[in-house]
Write an enzyme that holds these catalytic residues in place. Structure first.
Site, PDB file in Angstrom:
ATOM      1  N   HIS A  31      38.305  24.353  41.722  1.00 34.10           N
ATOM      2  CA  HIS A  31      39.321  25.203  42.337  1.00 34.10           C
ATOM      3  C   HIS A  31      38.619  26.284  43.169  1.00 34.10           C
ATOM      4  O   HIS A  31      37.655  26.910  42.716  1.00 34.10           O
ATOM      5  CB  HIS A  31      40.200  25.835  41.254  1.00 34.10           C
ATOM      6  CG  HIS A  31      41.126  26.869  41.792  1.00 34.10           C
ATOM      7  ND1 HIS A  31      41.881  26.652  42.917  1.00 34.10           N
ATOM      8  CD2 HIS A  31      41.391  28.142  41.384  1.00 34.10           C
ATOM      9  CE1 HIS A  31      42.576  27.743  43.175  1.00 34.10           C
ATOM     10  NE2 HIS A  31      42.302  28.666  42.266  1.00 34.10           N
ATOM     11  N   CYS A  84      47.425  27.228  40.023  1.00 27.45           N
ATOM     12  CA  CYS A  84      46.295  26.617  40.742  1.00 27.45           C
ATOM     13  C   CYS A  84      45.768  25.349  40.067  1.00 27.45           C
ATOM     14  O   CYS A  84      45.062  24.566  40.692  1.00 27.45           O
ATOM     15  CB  CYS A  84      45.166  27.622  40.902  1.00 27.45           C
ATOM     16  SG  CYS A  84      45.677  29.148  41.667  1.00 27.45           S
ATOM     17  N   ASN A 114      41.714  30.749  49.116  1.00 30.00           N
ATOM     18  CA  ASN A 114      42.273  30.116  47.923  1.00 30.00           C
ATOM     19  C   ASN A 114      43.691  29.635  48.255  1.00 30.00           C
ATOM     20  O   ASN A 114      44.587  30.447  48.473  1.00 30.00           O
ATOM     21  CB  ASN A 114      42.289  31.156  46.797  1.00 30.00           C
ATOM     22  CG  ASN A 114      42.888  30.629  45.515  1.00 30.00           C
ATOM     23  OD1 ASN A 114      43.497  29.564  45.481  1.00 30.00           O
ATOM     24  ND2 ASN A 114      42.739  31.396  44.448  1.00 30.00           N
TER      25      ASN A 114
HETATM   26  O1  UT7 Z   1      43.412  31.278  41.650  1.00 20.87           O
HETATM   27  C1  UT7 Z   1      43.038  32.384  40.913  1.00 20.87           C
HETATM   28  C2  UT7 Z   1      43.108  33.630  41.748  1.00 20.87           C
HETATM   29  N1  UT7 Z   1      42.352  34.785  41.403  1.00 20.87           N
HETATM   30  C3  UT7 Z   1      41.025  34.904  41.232  1.00 20.87           C
HETATM   31  O2  UT7 Z   1      40.302  33.952  41.173  1.00 20.87           O
HETATM   32  C4  UT7 Z   1      40.484  36.304  41.138  1.00 20.87           C
HETATM   33  C5  UT7 Z   1      39.175  36.414  40.427  1.00 20.87           C
HETATM   34  N2  UT7 Z   1      38.560  37.734  40.674  1.00 20.87           N
HETATM   35  C6  UT7 Z   1      37.901  38.017  41.803  1.00 20.87           C
HETATM   36  O3  UT7 Z   1      37.735  37.178  42.669  1.00 20.87           O
HETATM   37  C7  UT7 Z   1      37.329  39.429  41.948  1.00 20.87           C
HETATM   38  O4  UT7 Z   1      37.676  40.186  40.801  1.00 20.87           O
HETATM   39  C8  UT7 Z   1      37.808  40.159  43.222  1.00 20.87           C
HETATM   40  C9  UT7 Z   1      37.155  39.507  44.444  1.00 20.87           C
HETATM   41  C10 UT7 Z   1      39.311  40.094  43.351  1.00 20.87           C
HETATM   42  C11 UT7 Z   1      37.347  41.608  43.177  1.00 20.87           C
HETATM   43  O5  UT7 Z   1      35.941  41.676  43.000  1.00 20.87           O
HETATM   44  P1  UT7 Z   1      35.322  42.682  41.928  1.00 20.87           P
HETATM   45  O6  UT7 Z   1      33.857  42.516  41.990  1.00 20.87           O
HETATM   46  O7  UT7 Z   1      35.984  42.404  40.603  1.00 20.87           O
HETATM   47  O8  UT7 Z   1      35.706  44.077  42.524  1.00 20.87           O
HETATM   48  P2  UT7 Z   1      36.458  45.305  41.844  1.00 20.87           P
HETATM   49  O9  UT7 Z   1      37.922  45.041  41.788  1.00 20.87           O
HETATM   50  O10 UT7 Z   1      35.750  45.679  40.586  1.00 20.87           O
HETATM   51  O11 UT7 Z   1      36.193  46.435  42.887  1.00 20.87           O
HETATM   52  C12 UT7 Z   1      34.891  46.988  43.097  1.00 20.87           C
HETATM   53  C13 UT7 Z   1      34.998  48.117  44.085  1.00 20.87           C
HETATM   54  C14 UT7 Z   1      36.039  49.144  43.713  1.00 20.87           C
HETATM   55  O12 UT7 Z   1      35.544  50.413  44.125  1.00 20.87           O
HETATM   56  P3  UT7 Z   1      34.885  51.418  43.056  1.00 20.87           P
HETATM   57  O13 UT7 Z   1      35.955  51.664  42.042  1.00 20.87           O
HETATM   58  O14 UT7 Z   1      33.705  50.687  42.498  1.00 20.87           O
HETATM   59  O15 UT7 Z   1      34.549  52.616  43.894  1.00 20.87           O
HETATM   60  C15 UT7 Z   1      37.248  48.795  44.533  1.00 20.87           C
HETATM   61  O16 UT7 Z   1      38.075  49.893  44.805  1.00 20.87           O
HETATM   62  O17 UT7 Z   1      35.399  47.611  45.362  1.00 20.87           O
HETATM   63  C16 UT7 Z   1      36.588  48.299  45.799  1.00 20.87           C
HETATM   64  N3  UT7 Z   1      37.426  47.351  46.503  1.00 20.87           N
HETATM   65  C17 UT7 Z   1      37.288  47.060  47.807  1.00 20.87           C
HETATM   66  N4  UT7 Z   1      36.449  47.527  48.735  1.00 20.87           N
HETATM   67  C18 UT7 Z   1      36.550  47.011  50.000  1.00 20.87           C
HETATM   68  C19 UT7 Z   1      38.424  46.563  45.987  1.00 20.87           C
HETATM   69  N5  UT7 Z   1      38.950  45.775  46.957  1.00 20.87           N
HETATM   70  C20 UT7 Z   1      38.257  46.057  48.084  1.00 20.87           C
HETATM   71  C21 UT7 Z   1      38.311  45.574  49.408  1.00 20.87           C
HETATM   72  N6  UT7 Z   1      37.438  46.075  50.319  1.00 20.87           N
HETATM   73  N7  UT7 Z   1      39.180  44.601  49.793  1.00 20.87           N
END
Ligand code: UT7
Length: 336
Positions: free
Chosen positions: A263, A114, A293
């Site tokens: 980005h 990226c 993205n």
């Molecule tokens: O160019 C670079 C590319 N990558 C990035 O920039 C990624 C950077 N990271 C992020 O943007 C975030 O980490 C994400 C948006 C990917 C995820 O957000 P988060 O706040 O880190 O969520 P998480 O993975 O900690 O998940 C929180 C909860 C979990 O449930 P529990 O364990 O708290 O019960 C997940 O299972 O949300 C759940 N979850 C979802 N729920 C609904 C994970 N994905 C989803 C989903 N829909 N799509």
């Protein structure tokens, strides 16, 4: 590099035709619009349903050349950023060369994921100021939807497809850059090739356990894999740090900057980094709400949009800041 600046002669982009909303994901994944939007700031993204990566790249490049009023024959160098090419070889820049008639150009592909457009801009400035190159075509093109595991609800909704391009020449204006990589976090974000290993790699285990693990599981690992939280933490720190360092090099305060194009990974990452840098919201330009993205294509597609709306003005102070798989990071400060 002081006064090793660039002049943007023209911009172009290729935005694919098919918009996919968060509600579309909710039809086949356990997710919903509210979760995705609150966590990322993304509502929809464009999927390429009619072009391969090199065709998006060529369309963006043609639009940039036309906008610049520059003939393909007058391009000395094509720098093309992609981490989602159609071929290992030939390079995407060679494919674009033929399609835009840039028969006199040297063709180089760049993969800093990226961060690629920022890397390309930095390289363009260096090539231009050797005097060997007069005009450089920079293209960033990504077909990321091909790399997504649509059963992985933690990452597949983030990404979209698209391409952006700029034509630049040398200008005696300020230009500074800060680039780097931190490869102790290789596994935070990767997408392996589809090659199966056909022979053992003697001694490889001693070299690096984490790479061994990636290579040993081809079927499980052919899609993009991401540790979202690790990338998030890295991103906020790396963007804030490289932004601060590039402002220091340029001798400007972050509050002096007219436009910041970060980005487009996640609105929360952007907001946190900009808050760290004391940059007002109205200086930050984003398109992730409707584009998601698009990796290295994010920044040049925004530049094209600003240019076509007449919002890029001579003398403006601009910072482009990003991060990506590697993990890589980079910022450039330039004056238009
Ligand atoms: O160019 C670079 C590319 N990558 C990035 O920039 C990624 C950077 N990271 C992020 O943007 C975030 O980490 C994400 C948006 C990917 C995820 O957000 P988060 O706040 O880190 O969520 P998480 O993975 O900690 O998940 C929180 C909860 C979990 O449930 P529990 O364990 O708290 O019960 C997940 O299972 O949300 C759940 N979850 C979802 N729920 C609904 C994970 N994905 C989803 C989903 N829909 N799509």
């Amino acid at each position: 590099m002081k006064d090793k600046g660039i002049r943007i002669l023209g911009t172009g982009s290729c935005i694919p035709p098919t918009s996919v909303t968060n509600d579309d994901f909710a039809k086949f994944l356990d997710t919903n619009d509210e979760w995705i939007y609150t966590r990322t700031g993304i509502h929809s993204r464009y999927y390429s349903t009619d072009k391969l990566n090199y065709q998006m790249a060529a369309e963006a490049a043609k639009n940039a050349l036309e906008n610049a009023g520059v003939d393909g024959k007058d391009i000395d160098l094509i720098l093309l950023s992609t981490c989602s090419a159609d071929f290992f070889y030939p390079s995407t820049s060679c494919l674009v060369q033929g399609l835009v008639g840039a028969e006199n150009a040297v063709c180089i592909d760049i993969n800093t994921a990226c961060t690629g457009f920022i890397t390309a801009l930095d390289m363009a400035s260096r090539y231009l100021h050797t005097g060997d190159c007069k005009k450089v075509l920079i293209v960033a093109s990504e077909f990321l939807t091909r790399q997504q595991d649509f059963a992985d609800r933690s990452s597949c909704f983030l990404f979209g497809d698209g391409a952006g391009a700029v034509v630049v020449e040398a200008a005696e204006k300020p230009f500074y850059s800060v680039m780097g990589a931190k490869s102790d976090q290789l596994e935070a974000l990767y997408c392996r090739t589809n090659y199966e290993l056909t022979m053992p790699l003697p001694g490889f285990d001693q070299y690096d356990k984490s790479i061994r693990h990636i290579l040993d599981n081809p079927s499980k690992n052919k899609f993009l894999k991401m540790d979202g939280k690790a990338v998030y933490r890295f991103a906020v720190d790396a963007m804030s740090d490289s932004f601060a360092r590039v402002c220091e090099k340029a001798g400007v305060k972050s509050t002096d900057i007219d436009i910041v194009i970060p980005h487009q990974a996640n609105m929360r990452i952007i907001t946190a980094a900009m808050k760290n840098m004391d940059v007002a919201d109205d200086r930050v330009v984003c398109n992730l709400e409707n584009h998601g993205n698009t990796s290295s294509a994010c920044i040049p597609t925004i530049l094209d949009d600003l240019n076509r709306k007449g919002q890029l003005r001579e003398g403006m102070k601009m910072v482009l800041v990003g991060f990506g798989a590697g993990l890589t990071y980079g910022s450039v400060y330039l004056e238009l």
